[in-house]
Design a protein around this motif. Sequence first.
Motif, PDB file in Angstrom:
ATOM      1  N   VAL A 102       0.837  -1.182  -0.001  1.00  0.00           N
ATOM      2  CA  VAL A 102      -0.160  -0.175   0.010  1.00  0.00           C
ATOM      3  C   VAL A 102       1.064   1.328  -0.182  1.00  0.00           C
ATOM      4  CG1 VAL A 102      -1.746   1.220   1.438  1.00  0.00           C
ATOM      5  CG2 VAL A 102      -2.119  -1.247   1.168  1.00  0.00           C
ATOM      6  N   TYR A 103       1.851   1.219   0.795  1.00  0.00           N
ATOM      7  CA  TYR A 103       2.737   2.412   1.079  1.00  0.00           C
ATOM      8  C   TYR A 103       3.760   2.813  -0.206  1.00  0.00           C
ATOM      9  CZ  TYR A 103       1.368   3.721   5.430  1.00  0.00           C
ATOM     10  OH  TYR A 103       0.595   4.359   6.668  1.00  0.00           O
ATOM     11  N   ILE A 104       3.944   1.417  -0.873  1.00  0.00           N
ATOM     12  CA  ILE A 104       4.712   1.565  -2.167  1.00  0.00           C
ATOM     13  C   ILE A 104       3.939   2.180  -3.168  1.00  0.00           C
ATOM     14  CG2 ILE A 104       5.960   0.167  -3.968  1.00  0.00           C
ATOM     15  CD1 ILE A 104       7.615   0.211  -1.615  1.00  0.00           C
ATOM     16  N   GLN A 105       2.756   1.774  -3.453  1.00  0.00           N
ATOM     17  CA  GLN A 105       1.879   2.453  -4.113  1.00  0.00           C
ATOM     18  C   GLN A 105       1.674   4.125  -4.102  1.00  0.00           C
ATOM     19  OE1 GLN A 105       0.858   0.990  -7.106  1.00  0.00           O
ATOM     20  NE2 GLN A 105       1.940  -0.804  -6.498  1.00  0.00           N
ATOM     21  N   ARG A 106       1.565   4.154  -2.659  1.00  0.00           N
ATOM     22  CA  ARG A 106       1.500   5.840  -2.450  1.00  0.00           C
ATOM     23  C   ARG A 106       2.517   6.536  -2.772  1.00  0.00           C
ATOM     24  NH1 ARG A 106      -1.233   5.507   3.811  1.00  0.00           N
ATOM     25  NH2 ARG A 106      -3.179   4.490   3.216  1.00  0.00           N
ATOM     26  N   ARG A 165       4.727   5.565  -5.041  1.00  0.00           N
ATOM     27  CA  ARG A 165       4.804   5.582  -6.791  1.00  0.00           C
ATOM     28  C   ARG A 165       4.054   6.936  -7.261  1.00  0.00           C
ATOM     29  NH1 ARG A 165       4.877  -0.745  -7.603  1.00  0.00           N
ATOM     30  NH2 ARG A 165       6.963  -1.141  -7.600  1.00  0.00           N
ATOM     31  N   LYS A 166       2.605   7.130  -6.719  1.00  0.00           N
ATOM     32  CA  LYS A 166       1.864   8.147  -7.198  1.00  0.00           C
ATOM     33  C   LYS A 166       2.552   9.510  -6.908  1.00  0.00           C
ATOM     34  CE  LYS A 166      -2.360   5.426  -6.576  1.00  0.00           C
ATOM     35  NZ  LYS A 166      -3.533   5.492  -5.954  1.00  0.00           N
ATOM     36  N   LYS A 167       3.353   9.464  -5.975  1.00  0.00           N
ATOM     37  CA  LYS A 167       3.952  10.807  -5.678  1.00  0.00           C
ATOM     38  C   LYS A 167       5.174  11.183  -6.380  1.00  0.00           C
ATOM     39  CE  LYS A 167       1.455  11.399  -1.276  1.00  0.00           C
ATOM     40  NZ  LYS A 167       1.588  11.875   0.144  1.00  0.00           N
ATOM     41  N   GLU A 219       6.502   9.064  -9.039  1.00  0.00           N
ATOM     42  CA  GLU A 219       6.865   8.388 -10.489  1.00  0.00           C
ATOM     43  C   GLU A 219       6.176   9.066 -11.573  1.00  0.00           C
ATOM     44  OE1 GLU A 219       9.027   6.098 -11.054  1.00  0.00           O
ATOM     45  OE2 GLU A 219       9.397   4.831  -9.090  1.00  0.00           O
ATOM     46  N   ASP A 220       6.568   9.564 -12.634  1.00  0.00           N
ATOM     47  CA  ASP A 220       5.822   9.985 -13.717  1.00  0.00           C
ATOM     48  C   ASP A 220       4.979   9.077 -14.102  1.00  0.00           C
ATOM     49  OD1 ASP A 220       7.454  12.165 -13.722  1.00  0.00           O
ATOM     50  OD2 ASP A 220       8.848  11.465 -14.953  1.00  0.00           O
ATOM     51  N   ASP A 221       5.257   7.740 -14.168  1.00  0.00           N
ATOM     52  CA  ASP A 221       4.358   6.839 -14.574  1.00  0.00           C
ATOM     53  C   ASP A 221       4.068   5.538 -13.514  1.00  0.00           C
ATOM     54  OD1 ASP A 221       2.804   4.834 -15.596  1.00  0.00           O
ATOM     55  OD2 ASP A 221       3.900   4.191 -17.571  1.00  0.00           O
ATOM     56  N   PRO A 222       3.379   5.739 -12.480  1.00  0.00           N
ATOM     57  CA  PRO A 222       3.432   4.715 -11.342  1.00  0.00           C
ATOM     58  C   PRO A 222       3.193   3.136 -11.900  1.00  0.00           C
ATOM     59  CG  PRO A 222       1.766   6.653 -10.948  1.00  0.00           C
ATOM     60  CD  PRO A 222       2.154   6.606 -12.445  1.00  0.00           C
ATOM     61  N   ALA A 223       2.651   3.199 -13.146  1.00  0.00           N
ATOM     62  CA  ALA A 223       2.242   1.634 -13.467  1.00  0.00           C
ATOM     63  C   ALA A 223       3.848   1.145 -14.180  1.00  0.00           C
ATOM     64  CB  ALA A 223       1.215   1.654 -14.595  1.00  0.00           C
ATOM     65  N   ASN A 224       4.739   1.863 -14.512  1.00  0.00           N
ATOM     66  CA  ASN A 224       5.890   1.482 -14.965  1.00  0.00           C
ATOM     67  C   ASN A 224       6.831   2.409 -14.236  1.00  0.00           C
ATOM     68  OD1 ASN A 224       7.830   0.527 -16.550  1.00  0.00           O
ATOM     69  ND2 ASN A 224       7.827   2.054 -18.054  1.00  0.00           N
ATOM     70  N   PRO A 225       7.239   2.074 -12.777  1.00  0.00           N
ATOM     71  CA  PRO A 225       8.061   2.833 -12.024  1.00  0.00           C
ATOM     72  C   PRO A 225       9.647   2.929 -12.356  1.00  0.00           C
ATOM     73  CG  PRO A 225       7.554   0.806 -10.968  1.00  0.00           C
ATOM     74  CD  PRO A 225       6.657   0.991 -12.323  1.00  0.00           C
ATOM     75  N   ARG A 226      10.066   4.027 -12.283  1.00  0.00           N
ATOM     76  CA  ARG A 226      11.627   4.219 -12.710  1.00  0.00           C
ATOM     77  C   ARG A 226      12.463   4.010 -11.483  1.00  0.00           C
ATOM     78  NH1 ARG A 226      14.252   9.931 -14.503  1.00  0.00           N
ATOM     79  NH2 ARG A 226      16.523   9.254 -14.424  1.00  0.00           N
TER      80      ARG A 226
END
Length: 231
Positions: free
Chosen positions: A197-201, A203-205, A207-214
């Motif tokens: 859950v926290y990783i996804q949060r 990424r949204k903040k 990562e330019d593309d949370p579905a394809n994280p850099r």
Amino acid sequence: MDAKILVIEDVPEMAQLISLYLQKDGLNVTAVQSAELGLDELKKGLPDLIILDLNLPGMSGFDFLKKFRAEYKETIPVVIVSARDADEDIIQGLGIGADEFVTKPFSPRVLVARVEANLRRQAKSEAAAEATFSFGPYTLLLNSCVLKKGTAKISLSAKEYEVLEYLIKNEGKTLGPETIYGDVWKAQFGDVTAVAVYIQRLRKKIEDDPANPRYLKTVFGRGYRFDKDSA
């Protein structure tokens, strides 16, 4: 989160003009019409920069600046914007802690440029004063537990910061959810799905593309890894 600017100006039209140009530049502006109201705003949280008029009802701008420098963070930039252009006023303002003195009338675009320049200098000063970690456009201030994108602060909860800092300090290592949960939550047992859950949060903040994280990579079947220089 954008940089926070506190404008202390008793002429509503002038305060509105300054606020408009700063907001167009992406800055978060709060405007008040007296030094006393400015002090009330400081109790709610410190801004990243203050724009201050001198001729205010009640407490003067000079008195506000003296009190601010004596009681609050000394490194927050203060830009005086005033119709008072006598050498004595400029010398006094700079002498008691102002960083800039802009005389009225002024170009709003020039004022915004000076505000941005002071914010950049402040960001560099803060970074030099403590341990930092930089990746892409981001800087993690490890002593003050703040993440910045350029000069703007990124709003993170305490636990979001802890997860990000932990992964950064283990850069390049693949860490299982159980390991992350145990080390960050300081618990041997619990709901390890909280890690995802926290990783996804995060990424949204960041990562330019949370579905394809850099930066915050998933290593399927194994866990998560932070990569600073991943393309």
